[in-house]
Design a protein around this motif. Structure first.
Motif, PDB file in Angstrom:
ATOM      1  N   LYS A 606      40.717  40.808  42.679  1.00  0.00           N
ATOM      2  CA  LYS A 606      39.904  40.702  43.898  1.00  0.00           C
ATOM      3  C   LYS A 606      39.187  39.356  43.982  1.00  0.00           C
ATOM      4  O   LYS A 606      39.053  38.781  45.072  1.00  0.00           O
ATOM      5  CB  LYS A 606      38.919  41.869  44.000  1.00  0.00           C
ATOM      6  N   SER A 607      38.720  38.818  42.832  1.00  0.00           N
ATOM      7  CA  SER A 607      38.022  37.521  42.853  1.00  0.00           C
ATOM      8  C   SER A 607      38.961  36.421  43.319  1.00  0.00           C
ATOM      9  O   SER A 607      38.574  35.542  44.106  1.00  0.00           O
ATOM     10  CB  SER A 607      37.480  37.191  41.465  1.00  0.00           C
ATOM     11  N   HIS A 608      40.194  36.458  42.846  1.00  0.00           N
ATOM     12  CA  HIS A 608      41.171  35.431  43.234  1.00  0.00           C
ATOM     13  C   HIS A 608      41.543  35.557  44.715  1.00  0.00           C
ATOM     14  O   HIS A 608      41.777  34.549  45.383  1.00  0.00           O
ATOM     15  CB  HIS A 608      42.419  35.541  42.372  1.00  0.00           C
ATOM     16  N   TRP A 609      41.599  36.782  45.222  1.00  0.00           N
ATOM     17  CA  TRP A 609      41.870  36.967  46.650  1.00  0.00           C
ATOM     18  C   TRP A 609      40.716  36.404  47.472  1.00  0.00           C
ATOM     19  O   TRP A 609      40.931  35.690  48.460  1.00  0.00           O
ATOM     20  CB  TRP A 609      42.086  38.437  46.971  1.00  0.00           C
ATOM     21  N   ASN A 610      39.490  36.709  47.068  1.00  0.00           N
ATOM     22  CA  ASN A 610      38.320  36.218  47.807  1.00  0.00           C
ATOM     23  C   ASN A 610      38.230  34.701  47.772  1.00  0.00           C
ATOM     24  O   ASN A 610      37.738  34.079  48.718  1.00  0.00           O
ATOM     25  CB  ASN A 610      37.042  36.832  47.230  1.00  0.00           C
ATOM     26  N   ASP A 611      38.701  34.096  46.678  1.00  0.00           N
ATOM     27  CA  ASP A 611      38.710  32.626  46.576  1.00  0.00           C
ATOM     28  C   ASP A 611      39.808  31.996  47.414  1.00  0.00           C
ATOM     29  O   ASP A 611      39.853  30.767  47.552  1.00  0.00           O
ATOM     30  CB  ASP A 611      38.905  32.191  45.117  1.00  0.00           C
ATOM     31  N   GLY A 612      40.730  32.802  47.924  1.00  0.00           N
ATOM     32  CA  GLY A 612      41.865  32.262  48.672  1.00  0.00           C
ATOM     33  C   GLY A 612      42.969  31.744  47.776  1.00  0.00           C
ATOM     34  O   GLY A 612      43.872  31.023  48.232  1.00  0.00           O
ATOM     35  N   ALA A 613      42.931  32.098  46.486  1.00  0.00           N
ATOM     36  CA  ALA A 613      43.936  31.602  45.546  1.00  0.00           C
ATOM     37  C   ALA A 613      45.260  32.339  45.670  1.00  0.00           C
ATOM     38  O   ALA A 613      46.286  31.838  45.221  1.00  0.00           O
ATOM     39  CB  ALA A 613      43.408  31.734  44.109  1.00  0.00           C
TER      40      ALA A 613
END
Length: 806
Positions: A606-613
């Motif tokens: 989820k953190s990587h999705w929120n970062d746009g990665a």
């Protein structure tokens, strides 16, 4: 209506670095009825002085963070109670001077009183304060709306709220007017009866004249006859006047009841139904349905006015029985009595609602909870004889029969343990509710299914029913309400398909439907809205599905190659396409694939999705087209087409077999199982040929903060602690390759500490079974080798090195 969660409030403070007493300052500026309502919130249970002197502290506390229905939260409530007592005592100690002395005693007394009242039940303090703060907020908001027509409530419906409040004021005036007319009628009738009795007395006197001498009789008879004639004329005229009063009063009641029915329709059939719809969409991840306090306040006002009018009509009926006067009024009063009884019956039965729904995917032998509430319970004094509520699970067919008032012979489709609960009245909030805390579905009886329908498509519902009386047993109500559809499962493997059934039902059911009819086909944009809502909720992200993401999903759902969003606007998708038929060339459905993505994202990424990665929603060809225009070492992350809940790394590099040729490589997909061994950030850090996250971000900028810190502690028992690393056994040229100390799957030094350099090993041979024909990497074989190395590293150091030297 049968579409019916524990509500939570968030009390915001004024913008700034510190909490402000803004709400209390505004509450003190209320006027008229609003000020009286605000003052009525306080009493011995919570003195207004405590609110005043601890305003800033009260508004800064996390009351909203405590779930009133969870007894395990009691320790949090106890901390708040202790904090409140300490703040009061502190405030008391700082009081100085003559006036301060009295206040000091008063605040100290309140501290003792509150501790005594709430120490045995600290959650009641939280309930009380939440109710106070919420009501103050509502009153301030309504006052602000009234004074500022251009601004409105948070939900953007100022005109609607204003209209409802205006109608209540109109009803109050009408009810007061009929009360005044009723008193006037009562006084007129009492005087009429006195005069009628006087006419009877005169008639009696005339009858007694036969016994007196004729001369005297004629004289007295003449006077009595004159008085009798005058009185009879007055009585006749007055009887007509009374009849007119009764008729006019009945007609006024007709108008009042018509407006009451209209107001009730707005509140029950519009506002309450909208609340239930929001509750249903919240099951798909939509925003919270919000609290019930405003709706309860409206319903209680309705109940109060309906009951007042009912009592007035009954008093008029009593007057007509006391003095019968021929005319149409009696028939009209009977009609009015029936109407007002229908109105209050509809109000009571409609406001018996499910505040907190049972889980819609219900696993047998698992505890679950639910809360039902009667919005008008406090106003009608139902709590004086607390009713008991019973919960039963019934099938879709039984629910249909129930709503048709067919005799269901108390049938059920299963056995629920702990399914009886007494409604409790919370005096501080005026709510009457029953909270089922430890229900459990012991067994379920399924119906015969036909065709392709599976057990996870079969819908049940929990029926809550109760019986109580109001008005001294004048009216007895048997109330029932149905939960949202429930899918019963017996194993966690069924959860995925059961969730699909629930999502489709919540998203596309119509108000007032026959249980539990849903359309078989819906427009693609409608499903996109539901999928986006579910995705954002589960991944806990404000970054939802973009238009490009939705086009990718449409291509997958419809086996289409079009990149134009407009092409899908008028297309429909069926339930079978959604979660019954497998995708072409796959052994899973569209929903199973999408749900796999959700599970992977919310558990690990989820953190990587929120970062746009993570771009995610790309196919292999799209990834190749995007990467081929970028420098070597550029990579992106996309969801696997071939595996549920898989994500792969695609990158561009030189072809080791053909100088000057570039190609895009794809690692075998990672799944939840893989990320439970080593995180995505660590894996990307391990692979030195990955340099830039598409389009051009250095990977360290994006992923380094999520990497596992190096393990620098020495092991003192003669062992070297192993560390798993991600490697790819192919040589890839990169603009800035890092040196690699050797050819091993796991780098380690000859000392007890582990080498912390993140290197990948170069393998010159391309004929490697770990890469498939498309250049995808087999993690399982790598992990097997890693485990062999791990076993080797567990041997004492002397054995390792002697073995190598030999």
């Amino acid at each position: 209506m049968y579409h019916i969660s524990s509500h939570k409030y968030r009390f915001s403070t004024v913008n700034g670095t510190e909490p402000d007493m803004a709400l209390w300052i505004q509450a003190q500026q209320l006027q008229g009825d609003a000020l009286l309502q605000m003052q009525s919130l306080y009493g011995q249970h919570f003195p207004i002085e405590v609110r005043h002197y601890l305003a800033q502290w009260l508004e800064a506390q996390p009351w909203d963070a405590i779930d009133l229905e969870n007894q395990q939260e009691e320790f949090k409530a106890k901390r708040l109670l202790d904090g409140l007592i300490q703040e009061l005592q502190k405030k008391a100690e700082h009081q100085m001077g003559e006036d301060g002395f009295l206040l000091k005693i008063k605040l100290g007394h309140y501290a003792t009183q509150l501790k005594s009242s709430y120490d045995p039940c600290p959650l009641e303090l939280v309930r009380c304060v939440k109710h106070i703060l919420y009501t103050e907020q509502r009153l301030v908001q309504e006052a602000s709306n009234a004074s500022s027509p251009g601004s409105g409530p948070v939900d953007g419906t100022p005109q609607k709220y204003q209209q409802i409040n205006q109608t209540f004021e109109e009803l109050r005036v009408m009810t007061q007017d009929t009360e005044n007319d009723l008193r006037k009628l009562q006084h007129s009738q009492e005087y009429f009866i006195i005069q009628y009795q006087e006419s009877l007395r005169i008639q009696a006197q005339l009858s007694s004249l036969a016994s007196i001498p004729p001369a005297e009789r004629v004289q007295r008879e003449s006077g009595l006859q004159s008085r009798k004639s005058t009185l009879e004329v007055w009585l006749t005229r007055e009887a007509n006047t009374l009849q007119k009063y009764r008729q006019e009063l009945a007609e006024k009641h007709q108008r009042t009841l018509a407006l009451l029915r209209k107001q009730q329709t707005v509140i029950i059939d519009d506002e309450l139904i909208q609340w239930k719809r929001r509750q249903q969409l919240a099951g798909n991840g939509g925003p919270s349905e919000g609290g019930l306090d405003i709706l309860q306040a409206w319903c209680e006002k309705l109940a109060d006015m309906i009951w007042q009018n009912r009592q007035q009509i009954r008093r008029v009926e009593h007057l007509t029985q006391q003095l019968p006067i021929p005319g149409p009024t009696e028939e009209l009063l009977t009609e009015l009595n029936g109407i007002v009884t229908d109105i209050i019956s509809a109000l009571v039965t409609s406001t018996f609602i499910i505040e907190k729904q049972p889980p819609q995917v219900l696993k047998t032998q698992t505890k679950f909870s639910a809360t039902v509430r009667l919005l008008v319970g406090g106003k009608l004094n139902v709590h004086m004889n607390p009713p008991q509520v019973k919960a039963t699970i019934i099938s879709e067919q039984q629910a249909k029969a129930l709503l048709k008032n067919e005799n269901t012979r108390n049938d059920s489709s299963g056995e629920i343990l702990n399914n009886n609960c007494v409604m409790e009245y919370h005096q501080t909030t005026g709510t009457l509710s029953a909270h089922f805390r430890t229900m459990s579905l012991k067994r379920i009886k399924r119906s015969d299914r036909r065709g392709a329908e599976s057990v996870t498509e079969e819908k049940f519902t929990v029926l809550f029913e109760s019986q109580f009386s109001v008005g001294g047993n004048e009216l007895v109500f048997h109330v029932k309400t149905l939960s949202l559809p429930v899918v019963v499962i017996v194993h966690g493997s069924q959860d995925n398909n059961a969730t699909a059934t629930v999502l489709w039902d919540n998203a596309f059911s119509e108000p007032g439907r026959v249980p539990f009819v849903v359309p078989d086909k819906v427009l693609w944009p409608q499903l996109c809205e539901a999928l986006n809502m579910k995705y954002k909720s589960e991944v806990q992200s404000d970054r939802g599905l973009s238009e490009d993401n939705l086009v990718f999903l449409a291509q997958k759902a419809f086996s289409s190659s079009s990149n134009n969003p407009e092409d899908y606007c008028n297309m429909t998708i069926s339930w079978s396409q959604f979660n019954r038929e497998s995708l072409p060339g796959r052994n899973f459905t569209f929903w199973q694939w999408f749900d796999g993505v959700i599970e992977l994202m919310k558990k690990h990424l989820k953190s990587h999705w929120n970062d746009g990665a993570i771009l995610g929603f790309l196919n292999k060809q799209q990834a190749q087209d995007m990467l081929m225009s970028k420098p070597n070492g550029t990579f992106l992350l996309r969801f696997s087409d071939s595996e549920i809940g898989g994500i792969t790394i695609a990158w561009v590099a030189e072809n080791p077999n053909k100088a000057g040729e570039r190609m895009v490589w794809n690692l075998m997909p990672f799944t939840t199982k893989d990320f439970s061994i080593r995180s995505l950030a660590d894996r990307i850090s391990d692979l030195n040929h990955l340099l830039f996250l598409y389009p051009n971000q250095p990977k360290e900028e994006v992923f380094s903060r999520y990497c596992t810190p190096p393990n620098s502690k020495a092991v003192g028992d003669g062992y070297v602690k192993p560390e798993i690393k991600q490697v790819v056994k192919v040589e890839f040229s990169s603009p800035n390759p890092e040196p690699s100390p050797g050819n091993s799957f796991m780098e380690h030094a000859a000392s007890p500490t582990v080498n912390q350099h993140h290197n990948f090993t170069i393998y010159p041979s391309m004929n490697d079974p770990m890469l498939d024909t498309e250049g995808e990497f087999d993690l399982e074989e790598t992990m097997d080798m890693a485990r062999q190395v791990e076993e080797f590293l567990r041997q004492p150091m002397e054995t390792q090195w002697s073995g190598q030297q030999s």
